[in-house]
Write a protein that holds these residues in place. Structure first.
Motif, PDB file in Angstrom:
ATOM      1  N   GLU A  60       9.184  10.305 -34.339  1.00 15.02           N
ATOM      2  CA  GLU A  60       9.801  10.659 -33.066  1.00 15.02           C
ATOM      3  C   GLU A  60       9.045  11.771 -32.348  1.00 15.02           C
ATOM      4  O   GLU A  60       9.054  11.847 -31.119  1.00 15.02           O
ATOM      5  CB  GLU A  60      11.255  11.071 -33.292  1.00 15.02           C
ATOM      6  N   GLN A  61       8.383  12.643 -33.091  1.00 12.31           N
ATOM      7  CA  GLN A  61       7.656  13.738 -32.458  1.00 12.31           C
ATOM      8  C   GLN A  61       6.508  13.242 -31.588  1.00 12.31           C
ATOM      9  O   GLN A  61       6.019  13.965 -30.717  1.00 12.31           O
ATOM     10  CB  GLN A  61       7.118  14.695 -33.517  1.00 12.31           C
ATOM     11  N   TYR A  62       6.082  12.002 -31.801  1.00 13.32           N
ATOM     12  CA  TYR A  62       5.025  11.405 -30.987  1.00 13.32           C
ATOM     13  C   TYR A  62       5.579  10.355 -30.026  1.00 13.32           C
ATOM     14  O   TYR A  62       4.816   9.546 -29.487  1.00 13.32           O
ATOM     15  CB  TYR A  62       3.951  10.790 -31.875  1.00 13.32           C
ATOM     16  N   GLY A  63       6.876  10.359 -29.811  1.00 11.12           N
ATOM     17  CA  GLY A  63       7.487   9.430 -28.873  1.00 11.12           C
ATOM     18  C   GLY A  63       7.897   8.108 -29.468  1.00 11.12           C
ATOM     19  O   GLY A  63       8.303   7.196 -28.734  1.00 11.12           O
ATOM     20  N   GLY A  64       7.808   7.966 -30.794  1.00  4.77           N
ATOM     21  CA  GLY A  64       8.171   6.719 -31.442  1.00  4.77           C
ATOM     22  C   GLY A  64       9.648   6.657 -31.807  1.00  4.77           C
ATOM     23  O   GLY A  64      10.425   7.577 -31.532  1.00  4.77           O
ATOM     24  N   VAL A  65      10.040   5.570 -32.461  1.00  2.00           N
ATOM     25  CA  VAL A  65      11.424   5.365 -32.870  1.00  2.00           C
ATOM     26  C   VAL A  65      11.702   6.022 -34.216  1.00  2.00           C
ATOM     27  O   VAL A  65      12.830   6.368 -34.536  1.00  2.00           O
ATOM     28  CB  VAL A  65      11.748   3.854 -32.923  1.00  2.00           C
ATOM     29  N   GLY A  66      10.652   6.184 -35.034  1.00  2.00           N
ATOM     30  CA  GLY A  66      10.807   6.872 -36.306  1.00  2.00           C
ATOM     31  C   GLY A  66      11.419   6.047 -37.409  1.00  2.00           C
ATOM     32  O   GLY A  66      12.043   6.598 -38.323  1.00  2.00           O
ATOM     33  N   LEU A  67      11.250   4.722 -37.374  1.00  2.00           N
ATOM     34  CA  LEU A  67      11.777   3.863 -38.427  1.00  2.00           C
ATOM     35  C   LEU A  67      10.715   3.670 -39.504  1.00  2.00           C
ATOM     36  O   LEU A  67       9.776   4.440 -39.607  1.00  2.00           O
ATOM     37  CB  LEU A  67      12.236   2.536 -37.828  1.00  2.00           C
ATOM     38  N   THR A  68      10.847   2.626 -40.312  1.00  2.00           N
ATOM     39  CA  THR A  68       9.979   2.445 -41.469  1.00  2.00           C
ATOM     40  C   THR A  68       9.143   1.173 -41.332  1.00  2.00           C
ATOM     41  O   THR A  68       9.283   0.412 -40.369  1.00  2.00           O
ATOM     42  CB  THR A  68      10.807   2.350 -42.758  1.00  2.00           C
ATOM     43  N   PHE A  69       8.310   0.936 -42.336  1.00  2.00           N
ATOM     44  CA  PHE A  69       7.476  -0.267 -42.300  1.00  2.00           C
ATOM     45  C   PHE A  69       8.321  -1.529 -42.477  1.00  2.00           C
ATOM     46  O   PHE A  69       7.897  -2.610 -42.075  1.00  2.00           O
ATOM     47  CB  PHE A  69       6.405  -0.216 -43.380  1.00  2.00           C
TER      48      PHE A  69
END
Length: 369
Positions: A60-69
């Motif tokens: 999330e710190q890079y604008g992502g959703v922060g989920l997993t593979f």
């Protein structure tokens, strides 16, 4: 250990399937492959805005959703089912994984937000690091050739491995870098473009730390890519089976649907058994990839499971695609039917990393056979 799916993961699958059924039907796929980029840029932009697809596994710190593979594997399975041409594999699996595992904070800050937003596309040259590097005054220039780079012709960012002072290293090239020539290659599978990159004293930015850390990073990217390709293959194989079952219900011969004939039923049953085996292996491999991302104990199995699930899934996909053509009879051999698109995808996916013997050697080494 829980390799099942949560309600949230089922919802991700449902949302992606609904979007891809709407925007990536057979006609849309064929039209997209005829474009310069090899995919519909407007549809890709819409999916990025509506679903957050490119940032699924980006923090999330890079604008992502922060989920997993695991969520990435679900997305790959659904895109494989729809044969959706997109920059997802190269950008959001290969390049994003390389950046996340590079431990290079500056590179992550520079590139990951654009990838997560869908405004930056990337390519990863997964060939052996044979490019030569000339370094002077803290600057690096690369010379050599990288071939069969997925989505390499039009990516905004290209990550290439090379050797710096004899040690494996990873470098980033901007799309407009001097001395970089990109040539689209003819491919069997038109839903996945490939290119040759020729570099002549091309300025490059070093990513991460040369040596053992980068060597481990390259192995990890290859493993994540293999699981992603396996997921695509399982999704494509399910689509082939669904098409075949539906056709067997509708096609009438001798006054009866051909699905009522024992020979057809047995072949469809065999396809289903093979597919369930591949899907079970995929679920476990996706779990080991997720564990590897979080340094969990199950991540130690990824070097074994990645090549194992890729060989299993791509072999299964090819066999089921072949059966789909056979069980559709004459129409299955025509250009208008989608069965040949799946067979081409299955054939080329299996060879993206070279001869299958290499993967089997890695399986044997990891299993200590």
């Amino acid at each position: 250990m829980d390799v099942g799916f949560s309600e949230e993961q089922h919802e991700i699958r449902r949302a992606l399937r609904e979007a891809l059924d709407k925007h990536s039907d057979s006609a849309a796929v064929r039209a997209a492959t005829a474009t310069d980029h090899g995919y519909d840029t407007q549809v890709w932009r819409r999916l990025c805005d509506q679903t957050g697809l490119p940032g699924l596994a980006i923090p999330e710190q890079y604008g992502g959703v922060g989920l997993t593979f695991t969520e990435v594997a679900i997305a790959c399975e659904e895109m494989g089912r729809a044969l959706y041409p997109s920059p997802f594999l190269a950008t959001c699996v290969q390049a994003a994984a390389a950046l996340r595992h590079s431990r290079d904070a500056d590179a992550c800050e520079r590139y990951l937000p654009g990838i997560a937003a869908g405004t930056t596309t990337a390519a990863f040259a997964h060939t052996e690091p044979t490019l030569t590097v000339r370094s002077a005054g803290g600057e690096h220039r690369l010379t050599g050739t990288a071939t069969h780079v997925v989505d390499g012709a039009h990516a905004d960012l290209v990550l290439v491995p090379a050797r710096l002072d004899g040690a494996p290293a990873l470098f980033a090239l901007d799309a407009g870098a001097s001395g970089l020539t990109r040539t689209s290659l003819p491919v069997l599978d038109q839903t996945r473009t490939q290119a040759r990159l020729d570099l002549t004293e091309t300025p490059a930015r070093l990513i991460g730390t040369p040596g053992e850390p980068t060597g481990e990073l390259l192995c990890r990217v290859r493993e994540f890519t293999e699981v992603a390709i396996a997921a695509e293959s399982v999704g494509g194989a399910f689509r082939c089976l669904d098409m075949t079952v539906e056709y067997a219900k509708l096609r009438v011969q001798f006054g009866r649907p051909i699905g009522s004939f024992q020979a057809v039923k047995h072949r469809c049953a065999d396809m289903y058994v093979q597919l369930e085996t591949a899907r079970s292996a995929l679920r476990y491999a996706a779990w080991t990839a997720t564990e590897a991302e979080s340094s969990g104990p199950g991540g130690d199995e990824l070097p074994l499971m990645a090549p194992l699930v890729m060989t299993t899934a791509t072999d299964t996909y090819r066999r089921i695609a072949e059966e789909t053509i056979q069980l559709h009879g004459g129409v299955g051999f025509t250009w208008e039917h989608d069965a040949h698109l799946h067979l081409k995808r299955a054939t080329t996916s299996a060879l993206l990393f070279g001869p299958r013997s290499r993967q089997r050697e890695r399986i044997a080494a990891s299993a200590a056979i």
